[in-house]
Design an enzyme around this catalytic site. Structure first.
Site, PDB file in Angstrom:
ATOM      1  N   GLU A  86      46.432 -29.132  21.879  1.00 29.62           N
ATOM      2  CA  GLU A  86      46.138 -27.692  21.857  1.00 29.62           C
ATOM      3  C   GLU A  86      46.887 -26.940  20.752  1.00 29.62           C
ATOM      4  OE1 GLU A  86      45.185 -26.873  26.532  1.00 29.62           O
ATOM      5  OE2 GLU A  86      47.278 -26.953  25.970  1.00 29.62           O
TER       6      GLU A  86
HETATM    7  C1  TNX Z   1      46.069 -28.390  29.334  1.00 33.62           C
HETATM    8  S1  TNX Z   1      46.316 -31.292  29.081  1.00 33.62           S
HETATM    9  C2  TNX Z   1      47.295 -28.697  28.759  1.00 33.62           C
HETATM   10  C3  TNX Z   1      48.526 -28.152  29.359  1.00 33.62           C
HETATM   11  C4  TNX Z   1      48.245 -27.296  30.548  1.00 33.62           C
HETATM   12  C5  TNX Z   1      47.139 -27.927  31.367  1.00 33.62           C
HETATM   13  C6  TNX Z   1      46.857 -27.196  32.637  1.00 33.62           C
HETATM   14  C7  TNX Z   1      47.120 -30.886  27.878  1.00 33.62           C
HETATM   15  C8  TNX Z   1      47.406 -31.944  26.961  1.00 33.62           C
HETATM   16  N1  TNX Z   1      47.460 -29.597  27.733  1.00 33.62           N
HETATM   17  O1  TNX Z   1      49.250 -27.431  28.399  1.00 33.62           O
HETATM   18  O2  TNX Z   1      49.414 -27.183  31.304  1.00 33.62           O
HETATM   19  O3  TNX Z   1      45.974 -27.965  30.606  1.00 33.62           O
HETATM   20  O4  TNX Z   1      45.949 -27.918  33.422  1.00 33.62           O
END
Ligand code: TNX
Length: 482
Positions: A299
């Protein structure tokens, strides 16, 4: 028994645990003696029996743990368990196999054996012959200690519960926008400032290096490897707030206590960033006996794509220079990866590009394995961006056919992440993790053709009595006949 063993032959009769039962280990090496004492410690409270650990000649009425004569084909984690009326014999080529076999033995006793106070018995172990080894080498649980911090006793309790289910990896998500949770001696501000809060503005917290070493050693004694994750280049607001020089304009942002993602980034084009990272990765590597460092990489909306790719490739070199293998969330497959780099799938098909580069994959599909997803719309804890995840959803899928272009041989294993935006206590963690983690443990360990929901839900109902005896705050799903 959860996970169900690869092969079980039931037989007539039972071994009866009594006040005279001894635990015999052979050879009497330190790891085997420790396993013997672990077994006694598990069974002593409810049975009230002493269960002394002995090393002399075999005698009738013993629980025997041995590596002598073990079949090497059982590998690093496999074992054989023979329960006969006059003796129980657990054999494995490696202590880790004995440790997993002990979990089967514990689960072969009535659930009452798991209570912390003396119970009436009798303590029958129904006769059988088990030959068992895991399907996947990587059977993981991830805990986000960055959004909310969880102390060392909480982590040890979780480790105990992972071991009971033959899970062997504890991935700690140690840093994120809301908190930096591992002390770095060269950069004490990371925890002094970056560890001082959490989602919702609580007091936060962090592990000293001694705390972390304590967790690693405690896990290791239970056959569990700790994988530290330092998330980068995004999810870094806590670091940016603590170390002003990491910011392009030299100005530290305020600490962050919300739950948005994708707004922070390290400065990928500044050499200073890499010097700081070499310090951080160097310390984390030297504190971690396992071969892996997880660098996050997820992300990164605030990082330009080309800069992201260069960054991941440089960090990969840094991790390798510390003698470790890099793991990253699936987005890292956009960069050029070494075959030794491991990619963790969560929601896209980027993992296929990783496999084409020669990488192995850990599967953590959000709609199946994200333990922070709500069970149902009425569930008081959790999120639902990947849907509602009931126990059957976590159980009923085959990793080998889940992602096109990712075959069984490409899969190192599976892992269930528990993000902690909505969780603040051990009771919260237990309620979200159990019983879904038992479902994940079974599909990670047991052969695919043994994994049948109709059979699992009945065994899970019986397992519920054991979880209750252990004081686990688990979700009584209506899918299971408790
Ligand atoms: C996505 S999964 C994220 C996290 C969040 C999560 C909440 C991932 C690699 N990144 O930063 O906590 O969703 O479900």
């Amino acid at each position: 028994m959860i996970p169900y063993p690869a092969s079980v032959h039931e037989a007539e009769g039972a071994f009866v645990l009594t006040a005279d039962t001894q635990i015999r280990v052979e050879p009497p090496t330190a790891p085997l003696l420790a396993l013997g004492h672990d077994l006694a410690a598990h069974l002593r409270p409810a049975t009230g029996f002493e269960l002394p650990v002995v090393t002399g000649a075999p005698a009738a009425g013993q629980l025997r743990l041995t590596t002598v004569g073990a079949d090497p084909a059982l590998g690093a984690e496999g074992y054989q368990l023979m329960i006969q009326p006059d003796a129980v014999t657990l054999t494995a080529p490696q202590p880790a196999g004995l440790h997993w076999g002990l979990q089967t033995l514990r689960q072969r006793l009535p659930a009452a054996s798991a209570w912390p106070t003396v119970q009436p018995g009798p303590w029958l172990l129904p006769c059988c012959s088990v030959r068992d080894l895991p399907r996947f080498a990587w059977r993981g649980f991830m805990l986000d200690v960055a959004r909310h911090f969880f102390d060392v006793p909480t982590i040890k309790r979780i480790i105990d519960l992972l071991a009971l289910h033959k899970l062997n990896r504890l991935h700690l998500h140690l840093t994120d926008d809301q908190g930096w949770r591992l002390h770095i001696a060269r950069w004490p501000a990371l925890t002094a400032i970056g560890g001082a809060t959490a989602v919702g503005g609580g007091p936060g917290g962090y592990y000293t290096q001694a705390d972390y070493a304590d967790i690693v050693a405690y896990a290791q004694r239970q056959g569990i490897m700790v994988i530290p994750e330092i998330d980068m280049p995004g999810h870094t607001n806590a670091a940016l707030a603590a170390v002003a020089a990491l910011n392009a304009d030299g100005a530290a942002p305020p600490l962050y206590t919300g739950t948005d993602v994708g707004f922070s980034s390290l400065n990928c084009d500044d050499e200073w960033t890499y010097r700081w990272l070499a310090d951080v990765i160097g310390e984390v590597a030297s504190l971690t006996p396992g071969p892996y460092i997880h660098i996050g990489g997820d992300e990164t909306a605030a990082t330009p794509p080309a800069a992201y790719r260069r960054f991941i490739e440089r960090v990969q070199t840094l991790v390798q220079a510390c003698g470790k293998q890099m793991i990253g969330w699936e987005e890292i497959a956009h960069a050029r990866l070494l075959p030794s780099t491991v990619v963790q799938h969560w929601h896209s098909d980027d993992a296929r590009a990783a496999v084409q580069q020669g990488s192995q994959v850990i599967l953590s599909p959000a709609s199946r394995t994200y333990l922070d997803m709500q069970y149902t719309p009425a569930a008081p804890l959790g999120l639902h961006w990947a849907g509602y995840v009931e126990i059957k959803d976590t159980y009923e899928w085959d990793p080998a056919t889940y992602l096109a272009g990712v075959a069984e041989d490409d899969i190192l294993g599976i892992e269930a992440p528990l993000w902690s935006e909505t969780l603040t206590t051990l009771a919260d963690i237990e309620w979200m993790a159990f019983p879904r983690l038992a479902a994940l443990a079974e599909i990670a360990w047991s052969p695919a053709n043994r994994c049948r929901w109709d059979d699992f839900r009945i065994r899970l109902a019986a397992h519920g009595a054991r979880l209750q005896a252990l004081g686990v705050n688990f979700y009584r799903s209506p899918q299971v006949p408790w």
